[in-house]
Design a protein around this motif. Structure first.
Motif, PDB file in Angstrom:
ATOM      1  N   VAL A 143      -9.779 -31.321 -61.717  1.00  0.00           N
ATOM      2  CA  VAL A 143      -8.657 -30.949 -62.576  1.00  0.00           C
ATOM      3  C   VAL A 143      -8.603 -31.836 -63.809  1.00  0.00           C
ATOM      4  O   VAL A 143      -8.410 -31.364 -64.940  1.00  0.00           O
ATOM      5  CB  VAL A 143      -7.329 -31.031 -61.788  1.00  0.00           C
ATOM      6  N   ASP A 144      -8.787 -33.131 -63.624  1.00  0.00           N
ATOM      7  CA  ASP A 144      -8.761 -34.070 -64.751  1.00  0.00           C
ATOM      8  C   ASP A 144      -9.872 -33.769 -65.752  1.00  0.00           C
ATOM      9  O   ASP A 144      -9.707 -33.977 -66.964  1.00  0.00           O
ATOM     10  CB  ASP A 144      -8.900 -35.506 -64.241  1.00  0.00           C
ATOM     11  N   ASP A 145     -10.999 -33.282 -65.271  1.00  0.00           N
ATOM     12  CA  ASP A 145     -12.129 -32.973 -66.160  1.00  0.00           C
ATOM     13  C   ASP A 145     -11.987 -31.619 -66.835  1.00  0.00           C
ATOM     14  O   ASP A 145     -12.842 -31.210 -67.636  1.00  0.00           O
ATOM     15  CB  ASP A 145     -13.441 -32.995 -65.362  1.00  0.00           C
ATOM     16  N   GLY A 146     -10.922 -30.901 -66.506  1.00  0.00           N
ATOM     17  CA  GLY A 146     -10.697 -29.604 -67.114  1.00  0.00           C
ATOM     18  C   GLY A 146     -11.622 -28.525 -66.605  1.00  0.00           C
ATOM     19  O   GLY A 146     -11.800 -27.493 -67.271  1.00  0.00           O
ATOM     20  N   LEU A 147     -12.196 -28.716 -65.437  1.00  0.00           N
ATOM     21  CA  LEU A 147     -13.148 -27.749 -64.900  1.00  0.00           C
ATOM     22  C   LEU A 147     -12.486 -26.636 -64.106  1.00  0.00           C
ATOM     23  O   LEU A 147     -13.118 -25.622 -63.794  1.00  0.00           O
ATOM     24  CB  LEU A 147     -14.173 -28.467 -64.009  1.00  0.00           C
ATOM     25  N   LEU A 148     -11.231 -26.809 -63.754  1.00  0.00           N
ATOM     26  CA  LEU A 148     -10.508 -25.800 -62.981  1.00  0.00           C
ATOM     27  C   LEU A 148      -9.379 -25.216 -63.817  1.00  0.00           C
ATOM     28  O   LEU A 148      -8.650 -25.940 -64.499  1.00  0.00           O
ATOM     29  CB  LEU A 148      -9.939 -26.408 -61.701  1.00  0.00           C
ATOM     30  N   ASP A 149      -9.248 -23.905 -63.778  1.00  0.00           N
ATOM     31  CA  ASP A 149      -8.162 -23.246 -64.497  1.00  0.00           C
ATOM     32  C   ASP A 149      -6.849 -23.479 -63.771  1.00  0.00           C
ATOM     33  O   ASP A 149      -6.817 -23.812 -62.580  1.00  0.00           O
ATOM     34  CB  ASP A 149      -8.428 -21.741 -64.599  1.00  0.00           C
TER      35      ASP A 149
ATOM     36  N   PRO B  83      -6.923 -21.246 -57.067  1.00  0.00           N
ATOM     37  CA  PRO B  83      -6.196 -21.284 -55.784  1.00  0.00           C
ATOM     38  C   PRO B  83      -6.507 -22.548 -54.994  1.00  0.00           C
ATOM     39  O   PRO B  83      -7.432 -22.582 -54.186  1.00  0.00           O
ATOM     40  CB  PRO B  83      -6.716 -20.032 -55.064  1.00  0.00           C
ATOM     41  N   HIS B  84      -5.736 -23.605 -55.246  1.00  0.00           N
ATOM     42  CA  HIS B  84      -5.969 -24.879 -54.553  1.00  0.00           C
ATOM     43  C   HIS B  84      -5.736 -24.712 -53.054  1.00  0.00           C
ATOM     44  O   HIS B  84      -4.703 -24.162 -52.643  1.00  0.00           O
ATOM     45  CB  HIS B  84      -5.035 -25.966 -55.084  1.00  0.00           C
ATOM     46  N   PRO B  85      -6.652 -25.172 -52.246  1.00  0.00           N
ATOM     47  CA  PRO B  85      -6.416 -25.137 -50.795  1.00  0.00           C
ATOM     48  C   PRO B  85      -5.316 -26.131 -50.410  1.00  0.00           C
ATOM     49  O   PRO B  85      -5.146 -27.161 -51.061  1.00  0.00           O
ATOM     50  CB  PRO B  85      -7.763 -25.565 -50.200  1.00  0.00           C
ATOM     51  N   ASP B  86      -4.552 -25.800 -49.381  1.00  0.00           N
ATOM     52  CA  ASP B  86      -3.474 -26.686 -48.923  1.00  0.00           C
ATOM     53  C   ASP B  86      -4.074 -27.794 -48.061  1.00  0.00           C
ATOM     54  O   ASP B  86      -4.204 -27.656 -46.849  1.00  0.00           O
ATOM     55  CB  ASP B  86      -2.442 -25.895 -48.124  1.00  0.00           C
TER      56      ASP B  86
END
Length: 243
Positions: A115-121, A125-128
């Motif tokens: 997330v910090d690297d901006g690789l995920l939009d 859908p983050h897993p719990d």
């Protein structure tokens, strides 16, 4: 003794047996239910007679009953852990849980890095992972309370019961000492010996010899540990309404 009972004035009624009866497994594997919830009137009068002048302002009968119920609540939780780990090597099971917990933590850290690297939009859908991680962490914490301290012949629940009864005696103004009968082979006796004999018999349903009670008193003469996990468990359970 006077008939008025200042030491138990305003005593609250004990909860129903089903709320404090802890399951206990005997050597044959059968389950029985501990029925201690409160002292009978005869038991309390016998305990009360071990000394004169119980200080006013504290419901000593209720205090003793609370100690007894806490003991069986802790014992019941301990038995649930024994049942859960029966036939298994506890240390191996803890190692499995620990590895799973570490894996969850590492996964959380890896996702945060993406997330910090901006690789995920934002709609990824983050897993719990947080909920399972917390449950695993709770398992490890409880294991360190209900399994690990019982290595060898250690029984911290029994130790806590003994210490709390002796501490109650001290708070009531009683002395932590005992004597030996000169005409009875040196048998230990005294108010504290009588008090512990009666209270432990009422709570555990078994009688201890005066020599065993005297050894118990000697074990608890010094200062207690600053932190006791079972007392903390009971306090937390009462706060959250579990007992």
């Amino acid at each position: 003794m006077p008939k008025s009972d200042n030491a138990s004035a305003g005593r609250r009624p004990a909860p129903p047996a089903s709320s404090v009866g802890a399951p206990r497994v005997n050597s044959a594997g059968a389950t029985s239910v501990v029925t201690f919830t409160a002292l009978s009137e005869a038991q309390w009068q016998a305990i009360r007679s071990t000394r004169n002048g119980w200080p006013d302002g504290i419901d000593w009968r209720h205090e003793i009953e609370g100690i007894g119920r806490d003991y069986w609540e802790a014992q019941g939780t301990r038995e649930m852990w024994l049942k859960k780990l029966r036939g298994k090597k506890p240390a191996k099971q803890r190692e499995k849980i620990y590895k799973a917990w570490m894996s969850m933590r590492q996964s959380q850290k890896a996702l945060a890095g993406l997330v910090d690297d901006g690789l995920l939009d934002d709609d990824f859908p983050h897993p719990d992972l947080e909920s399972p991680e917390q449950r695993l962490e709770s398992w490890l914490s409880d294991y360190d309370v209900w399994v690990r301290p019982f290595a060898g012949q250690s029984n911290p629940i029994q130790t806590e019961l003994e210490w709390r009864l002796i501490d109650l005696w001290k708070r009531s103004g009683g002395k932590v000492d005992w004597s030996r009968k000169k005409d009875d082979s040196g048998t230990p006796y005294g108010p504290l010996i009588s008090f512990l004999t009666l209270t432990i018999n009422a709570i555990l349903g078994k009688a201890l010899r005066p020599s065993g009670i005297a050894k118990m008193v000697d074990r608890h003469r010094g200062r207690r540990n600053r932190y006791d996990p079972f007392l903390m468990y009971v306090m937390n359970a009462r706060i959250t309404g579990l007992i």
